[in-house]
Motif scaffolding. Structure first.
Motif, PDB file in Angstrom:
ATOM      1  N   ALA A   1      57.768  10.222  40.470  1.00  0.00           N
ATOM      2  CA  ALA A   1      58.459   9.924  39.208  1.00  0.00           C
ATOM      3  C   ALA A   1      59.933   9.607  39.401  1.00  0.00           C
ATOM      4  N   THR A   2      60.556  10.257  40.391  1.00  0.00           N
ATOM      5  CA  THR A   2      62.003  10.094  40.579  1.00  0.00           C
ATOM      6  C   THR A   2      62.356   9.226  41.782  1.00  0.00           C
ATOM      7  N   GLY A   3      61.456   9.175  42.759  1.00  0.00           N
ATOM      8  CA  GLY A   3      61.740   8.451  43.994  1.00  0.00           C
ATOM      9  C   GLY A   3      62.657   9.206  44.932  1.00  0.00           C
ATOM     10  N   GLN A   4      62.959  10.488  44.601  1.00  0.00           N
ATOM     11  CA  GLN A   4      63.939  11.244  45.378  1.00  0.00           C
ATOM     12  C   GLN A   4      63.283  12.317  46.247  1.00  0.00           C
ATOM     13  N   THR A   5      64.065  12.856  47.180  1.00  0.00           N
ATOM     14  CA  THR A   5      63.590  13.900  48.082  1.00  0.00           C
ATOM     15  C   THR A   5      63.401  15.212  47.321  1.00  0.00           C
ATOM     16  N   VAL A   6      62.259  15.839  47.511  1.00  0.00           N
ATOM     17  CA  VAL A   6      61.992  17.131  46.878  1.00  0.00           C
ATOM     18  C   VAL A   6      61.652  18.159  47.951  1.00  0.00           C
ATOM     19  N   HIS A   7      62.048  19.397  47.691  1.00  0.00           N
ATOM     20  CA  HIS A   7      61.849  20.486  48.647  1.00  0.00           C
ATOM     21  C   HIS A   7      61.171  21.676  47.980  1.00  0.00           C
ATOM     22  N   LEU A   8      60.512  22.478  48.813  1.00  0.00           N
ATOM     23  CA  LEU A   8      60.016  23.788  48.403  1.00  0.00           C
ATOM     24  C   LEU A   8      60.470  24.768  49.483  1.00  0.00           C
ATOM     25  N   ALA A   9      61.085  25.872  49.061  1.00  0.00           N
ATOM     26  CA  ALA A   9      61.600  26.853  50.014  1.00  0.00           C
ATOM     27  C   ALA A   9      61.237  28.261  49.564  1.00  0.00           C
ATOM     28  N   VAL A  10      61.154  29.185  50.532  1.00  0.00           N
ATOM     29  CA  VAL A  10      60.875  30.590  50.246  1.00  0.00           C
ATOM     30  C   VAL A  10      61.901  31.459  50.963  1.00  0.00           C
ATOM     31  N   TYR A  11      62.043  32.684  50.483  1.00  0.00           N
ATOM     32  CA  TYR A  11      62.955  33.659  51.096  1.00  0.00           C
ATOM     33  C   TYR A  11      62.144  34.518  52.043  1.00  0.00           C
ATOM     34  N   GLU A  12      62.520  34.504  53.313  1.00  0.00           N
ATOM     35  CA  GLU A  12      61.745  35.220  54.327  1.00  0.00           C
ATOM     36  C   GLU A  12      62.689  35.776  55.394  1.00  0.00           C
ATOM     37  N   SER A  13      62.594  37.087  55.627  1.00  0.00           N
ATOM     38  CA  SER A  13      63.412  37.746  56.653  1.00  0.00           C
ATOM     39  C   SER A  13      64.896  37.425  56.506  1.00  0.00           C
ATOM     40  N   GLY A  14      65.364  37.419  55.272  1.00  0.00           N
ATOM     41  CA  GLY A  14      66.775  37.210  55.027  1.00  0.00           C
ATOM     42  C   GLY A  14      67.239  35.770  55.089  1.00  0.00           C
ATOM     43  N   GLU A  15      66.303  34.825  55.121  1.00  0.00           N
ATOM     44  CA  GLU A  15      66.656  33.414  55.174  1.00  0.00           C
ATOM     45  C   GLU A  15      65.856  32.625  54.142  1.00  0.00           C
ATOM     46  N   ALA A  16      66.413  31.504  53.733  1.00  0.00           N
ATOM     47  CA  ALA A  16      65.669  30.547  52.914  1.00  0.00           C
ATOM     48  C   ALA A  16      65.066  29.533  53.874  1.00  0.00           C
ATOM     49  N   LEU A  17      63.748  29.398  53.832  1.00  0.00           N
ATOM     50  CA  LEU A  17      63.072  28.484  54.744  1.00  0.00           C
ATOM     51  C   LEU A  17      62.381  27.377  53.954  1.00  0.00           C
ATOM     52  N   TYR A  18      62.584  26.142  54.382  1.00  0.00           N
ATOM     53  CA  TYR A  18      61.865  25.028  53.780  1.00  0.00           C
ATOM     54  C   TYR A  18      60.408  25.089  54.239  1.00  0.00           C
ATOM     55  N   ILE A  19      59.489  25.135  53.280  1.00  0.00           N
ATOM     56  CA  ILE A  19      58.073  25.149  53.648  1.00  0.00           C
ATOM     57  C   ILE A  19      57.365  23.847  53.273  1.00  0.00           C
ATOM     58  N   ASP A  20      58.032  22.988  52.524  1.00  0.00           N
ATOM     59  CA  ASP A  20      57.486  21.666  52.241  1.00  0.00           C
ATOM     60  C   ASP A  20      58.610  20.735  51.839  1.00  0.00           C
ATOM     61  N   LYS A  21      58.394  19.457  52.096  1.00  0.00           N
ATOM     62  CA  LYS A  21      59.390  18.439  51.780  1.00  0.00           C
ATOM     63  C   LYS A  21      58.693  17.099  51.663  1.00  0.00           C
ATOM     64  N   ILE A  22      59.083  16.332  50.651  1.00  0.00           N
ATOM     65  CA  ILE A  22      58.617  14.951  50.527  1.00  0.00           C
ATOM     66  C   ILE A  22      59.855  14.075  50.457  1.00  0.00           C
ATOM     67  N   ASP A  23      59.978  13.180  51.413  1.00  0.00           N
ATOM     68  CA  ASP A  23      61.168  12.345  51.503  1.00  0.00           C
ATOM     69  C   ASP A  23      61.249  11.330  50.368  1.00  0.00           C
ATOM     70  N   ALA A  24      62.465  10.886  50.125  1.00  0.00           N
ATOM     71  CA  ALA A  24      62.710   9.852  49.125  1.00  0.00           C
ATOM     72  C   ALA A  24      61.938   8.587  49.470  1.00  0.00           C
ATOM     73  N   THR A  25      61.564   7.854  48.434  1.00  0.00           N
ATOM     74  CA  THR A  25      60.818   6.610  48.664  1.00  0.00           C
ATOM     75  C   THR A  25      61.707   5.535  49.275  1.00  0.00           C
ATOM     76  N   GLN A  26      63.034   5.686  49.126  1.00  0.00           N
ATOM     77  CA  GLN A  26      63.954   4.769  49.783  1.00  0.00           C
ATOM     78  C   GLN A  26      64.262   5.289  51.186  1.00  0.00           C
ATOM     79  N   SER A  27      65.021   4.546  51.961  1.00  0.00           N
ATOM     80  CA  SER A  27      65.181   4.838  53.383  1.00  0.00           C
ATOM     81  C   SER A  27      66.155   5.965  53.698  1.00  0.00           C
ATOM     82  N   VAL A  28      66.779   6.555  52.662  1.00  0.00           N
ATOM     83  CA  VAL A  28      67.738   7.629  52.896  1.00  0.00           C
ATOM     84  C   VAL A  28      67.001   8.915  53.255  1.00  0.00           C
TER      85      VAL A  28
END
Length: 254
Positions: A90-117
């Protein structure tokens, strides 16, 4: 489906709405009270229902145990993926999903932007807690009693001239995030990149993940990214609903 099973399931649905007397249940099912009583006695023996001192029946503890097990078995990454994909489309932009684990925020999923950035982030890589939207969302979702300990142990590396660099300033930011229900990364982690993040909650209201959208300034400026907040929030709420969260319910408080 057997008649007895159908009646038992109907009873559970009714008790999920409110407590009922034997007479009320029998009237709703259109059968004699003795038939309903036999079903209730069997269900009560297995802790699916129980009754109070006024002989009104309510749901039993076994159902809550099963509900908790069912929610524990639902993987947030798997459930979130279709909603991340829809937001990305819908947006064409990068989206992330992160969780808090052992005192850190970890990215567990990512979908890159539809453009080349492409963003610096990568699945499995920690996200700095003090200057990313997902980091702020996840820490603000912890009990307030834990905020200061987290704030005081952080290494406030100044990634940009907008990066938060002190525990006191970070605590102020956490209060703001908790109050408004979303976090921003206004060029704090990467220059010329803006991000908004929102919480994903489980059935108890606890924050179990953070969902965000990141956009380089050359595509959308800060205000334009903020304008996309309703879409980001809708995606997170859809994931939360699949985890058993309902917006009208009171969230877990720190």
């Amino acid at each position: 489906m057997s008649q007895s099973l159908s009646r038992a399931l109907t009873i559970l649905v009714l008790l999920g709405e409110d407590s009922h007397s034997l007479d009320q249940l029998a009237a709703h099912l259109g059968v004699h009270k003795s038939t309903v009583l036999r079903l209730l006695q069997t269900m009560e023996a297995q802790r699916f229902v129980t009754h109070d001192s006024h002989h009104r029946y309510v749901l039993g503890s076994r159902l809550f145990e099963l509900a908790n097990h069912a929610l524990e078995q639902r993987d947030v990454r798997t459930l979130a993926r279709p909603h991340l994909s829809a937001l990305n489309a819908a947006t064409g932009q990068t989206v992330h999903l992160a969780v808090y684990e052992s005192g850190e925020a970890l990215y567990i999923d990512k979908i890159d932007a539809t453009q080349s950035v492409r963003m610096y982030s990568r699945v499995g890589r920690p996200a700095p807690l003090h200057c990313t939207a997902v980091g702020k969302v996840l820490v603000s979702g912890l009990p307030r009693a834990e905020w200061r300990a987290v704030a005081e142990r952080l290494d406030y590396h100044p990634f940009t001239d907008r990066t938060i660099t002190t525990p006191e300033r970070y605590l102020e930011e956490l209060e703001k995030v908790a109050a408004q229900g979303y976090a921003e990364d206004h060029e704090e982690h990467e220059s010329f990149v803006n991000c908004v993040g929102v919480p994903v909650r489980d059935g108890t209201g606890a924050v179990v993940a953070a969902l965000s959208m990141s956009v380089p300034d050359l595509l959308l400026d800060h205000e334009q990214v903020l304008a996309e907040l309703p879409r980001v929030r809708a995606a997170a709420e859809a994931v939360s609903a699949e985890l058993g969260w309902h917006p009208g319910r009171s969230a877990t408080k720190g």
